[in-house]
Design a protein around this motif. Structure first.
Motif, PDB file in Angstrom:
ATOM      1  N   ARG A  42       0.796  -1.220   0.000  1.00 34.09           N
ATOM      2  CA  ARG A  42       0.000   0.000   0.000  1.00 34.09           C
ATOM      3  C   ARG A  42       0.828   1.269   0.000  1.00 34.09           C
ATOM      4  NH1 ARG A  42      -3.868  -0.682   4.943  1.00 34.09           N
ATOM      5  NH2 ARG A  42      -2.496   1.015   5.448  1.00 34.09           N
ATOM      6  N   SER A  43       1.996   1.233   0.602  1.00 31.48           N
ATOM      7  CA  SER A  43       2.761   2.462   0.779  1.00 31.48           C
ATOM      8  C   SER A  43       4.255   2.185   0.680  1.00 31.48           C
ATOM      9  CB  SER A  43       2.435   3.059   2.144  1.00 31.48           C
ATOM     10  OG  SER A  43       3.199   4.206   2.368  1.00 31.48           O
ATOM     11  N   ALA A  44       4.972   3.098   0.080  1.00 24.82           N
ATOM     12  CA  ALA A  44       6.424   2.962  -0.051  1.00 24.82           C
ATOM     13  C   ALA A  44       7.136   3.910   0.907  1.00 24.82           C
ATOM     14  CB  ALA A  44       6.837   3.266  -1.483  1.00 24.82           C
ATOM     15  N   HIS A  45       6.563   4.158   2.050  1.00 23.80           N
ATOM     16  CA  HIS A  45       7.162   5.064   3.036  1.00 23.80           C
ATOM     17  C   HIS A  45       7.966   4.261   4.052  1.00 23.80           C
ATOM     18  CE1 HIS A  45       4.748   8.313   1.478  1.00 23.80           C
ATOM     19  NE2 HIS A  45       3.692   7.512   1.545  1.00 23.80           N
ATOM     20  N   GLY A  46       9.016   4.865   4.592  1.00 21.82           N
ATOM     21  CA  GLY A  46       9.774   4.239   5.661  1.00 21.82           C
ATOM     22  C   GLY A  46      10.764   3.178   5.203  1.00 21.82           C
ATOM     23  N   ILE A  47      11.502   3.427   4.137  1.00 21.13           N
ATOM     24  CA  ILE A  47      12.512   2.479   3.661  1.00 21.13           C
ATOM     25  C   ILE A  47      13.684   2.494   4.631  1.00 21.13           C
ATOM     26  CG2 ILE A  47      14.146   1.960   1.825  1.00 21.13           C
ATOM     27  CD1 ILE A  47      12.213   3.309  -0.087  1.00 21.13           C
ATOM     28  N   TYR A  48      14.161   1.303   4.993  1.00 19.10           N
ATOM     29  CA  TYR A  48      15.298   1.202   5.903  1.00 19.10           C
ATOM     30  C   TYR A  48      16.105  -0.043   5.568  1.00 19.10           C
ATOM     31  CZ  TYR A  48      18.071   0.647  10.105  1.00 19.10           C
ATOM     32  OH  TYR A  48      19.113   0.506  10.974  1.00 19.10           O
ATOM     33  N   PHE A  49      17.412   0.116   5.427  1.00 20.31           N
ATOM     34  CA  PHE A  49      18.334  -0.999   5.258  1.00 20.31           C
ATOM     35  C   PHE A  49      19.339  -0.955   6.391  1.00 20.31           C
ATOM     36  CE2 PHE A  49      17.521  -0.341   0.563  1.00 20.31           C
ATOM     37  CZ  PHE A  49      16.700  -1.444   0.433  1.00 20.31           C
ATOM     38  N   TYR A  50      19.599  -2.083   6.995  1.00 21.45           N
ATOM     39  CA  TYR A  50      20.603  -2.137   8.051  1.00 21.45           C
ATOM     40  C   TYR A  50      21.977  -1.811   7.479  1.00 21.45           C
ATOM     41  CZ  TYR A  50      23.641  -3.885  11.686  1.00 21.45           C
ATOM     42  OH  TYR A  50      24.618  -3.986  12.631  1.00 21.45           O
ATOM     43  N   ASN A  51      22.309  -2.403   6.322  1.00 23.31           N
ATOM     44  CA  ASN A  51      23.593  -2.177   5.670  1.00 23.31           C
ATOM     45  C   ASN A  51      23.429  -1.031   4.668  1.00 23.31           C
ATOM     46  OD1 ASN A  51      26.182  -2.430   4.781  1.00 23.31           O
ATOM     47  ND2 ASN A  51      25.788  -4.186   3.489  1.00 23.31           N
ATOM     48  N   ARG A  52      23.596   0.190   5.157  1.00 27.10           N
ATOM     49  CA  ARG A  52      23.419   1.383   4.315  1.00 27.10           C
ATOM     50  C   ARG A  52      24.561   2.352   4.541  1.00 27.10           C
ATOM     51  NH1 ARG A  52      20.626   2.376   9.014  1.00 27.10           N
ATOM     52  NH2 ARG A  52      20.703   4.510   9.753  1.00 27.10           N
ATOM     53  N   ALA A  53      24.598   3.407   3.755  1.00 28.33           N
ATOM     54  CA  ALA A  53      25.610   4.442   3.937  1.00 28.33           C
ATOM     55  C   ALA A  53      25.364   5.160   5.257  1.00 28.33           C
ATOM     56  CB  ALA A  53      25.563   5.426   2.770  1.00 28.33           C
ATOM     57  N   PRO A  54      26.429   5.619   5.916  1.00 30.64           N
ATOM     58  CA  PRO A  54      26.237   6.368   7.169  1.00 30.64           C
ATOM     59  C   PRO A  54      25.446   7.644   6.922  1.00 30.64           C
ATOM     60  CG  PRO A  54      28.588   5.984   6.714  1.00 30.64           C
ATOM     61  CD  PRO A  54      27.806   5.466   5.552  1.00 30.64           C
ATOM     62  N   LEU A  55      24.727   8.073   7.939  1.00 26.90           N
ATOM     63  CA  LEU A  55      23.910   9.284   7.814  1.00 26.90           C
ATOM     64  C   LEU A  55      24.771  10.538   7.789  1.00 26.90           C
ATOM     65  CD1 LEU A  55      20.975   8.331  10.179  1.00 26.90           C
ATOM     66  CD2 LEU A  55      21.046   8.248   7.703  1.00 26.90           C
ATOM     67  N   PHE A  56      25.936  10.496   8.399  1.00 28.79           N
ATOM     68  CA  PHE A  56      26.810  11.682   8.437  1.00 28.79           C
ATOM     69  C   PHE A  56      28.194  11.338   7.969  1.00 28.79           C
ATOM     70  CE2 PHE A  56      23.538  12.305  11.622  1.00 28.79           C
ATOM     71  CZ  PHE A  56      23.073  13.544  11.263  1.00 28.79           C
TER      72      PHE A  56
END
Length: 56
Positions: A42-56
């Motif tokens: 229904r919705s493509a909001h809130g995508i999250y991957f544990y192995n992702r680029a750092p936020l900063f």
């Protein structure tokens, strides 16, 4: 929006106000071109991957 750990791909959740509603768009960061789309529920909001680029 989530950037892959290697900074090569960005995954963008397409909510209800774009042509690809209920999809996740996959963009190549080198070419800035749409590589693929993934149909989601229904919705493509809130995508999250544990192995992702750092936020900063």
């Amino acid at each position: 929006m989530v950037l892959s750990a290697d900074n090569k791909i960005v995954f963008i959740g397409c909510g209800s106000h774009v042509p690809l509603t209920r999809h996740v768009s996959i963009i190549d960061m080198k070419t800035l071109k749409l590589v693929n789309t993934i149909k989601v529920g229904r919705s493509a909001h809130g995508i999250y991957f544990y192995n992702r680029a750092p936020l900063f």
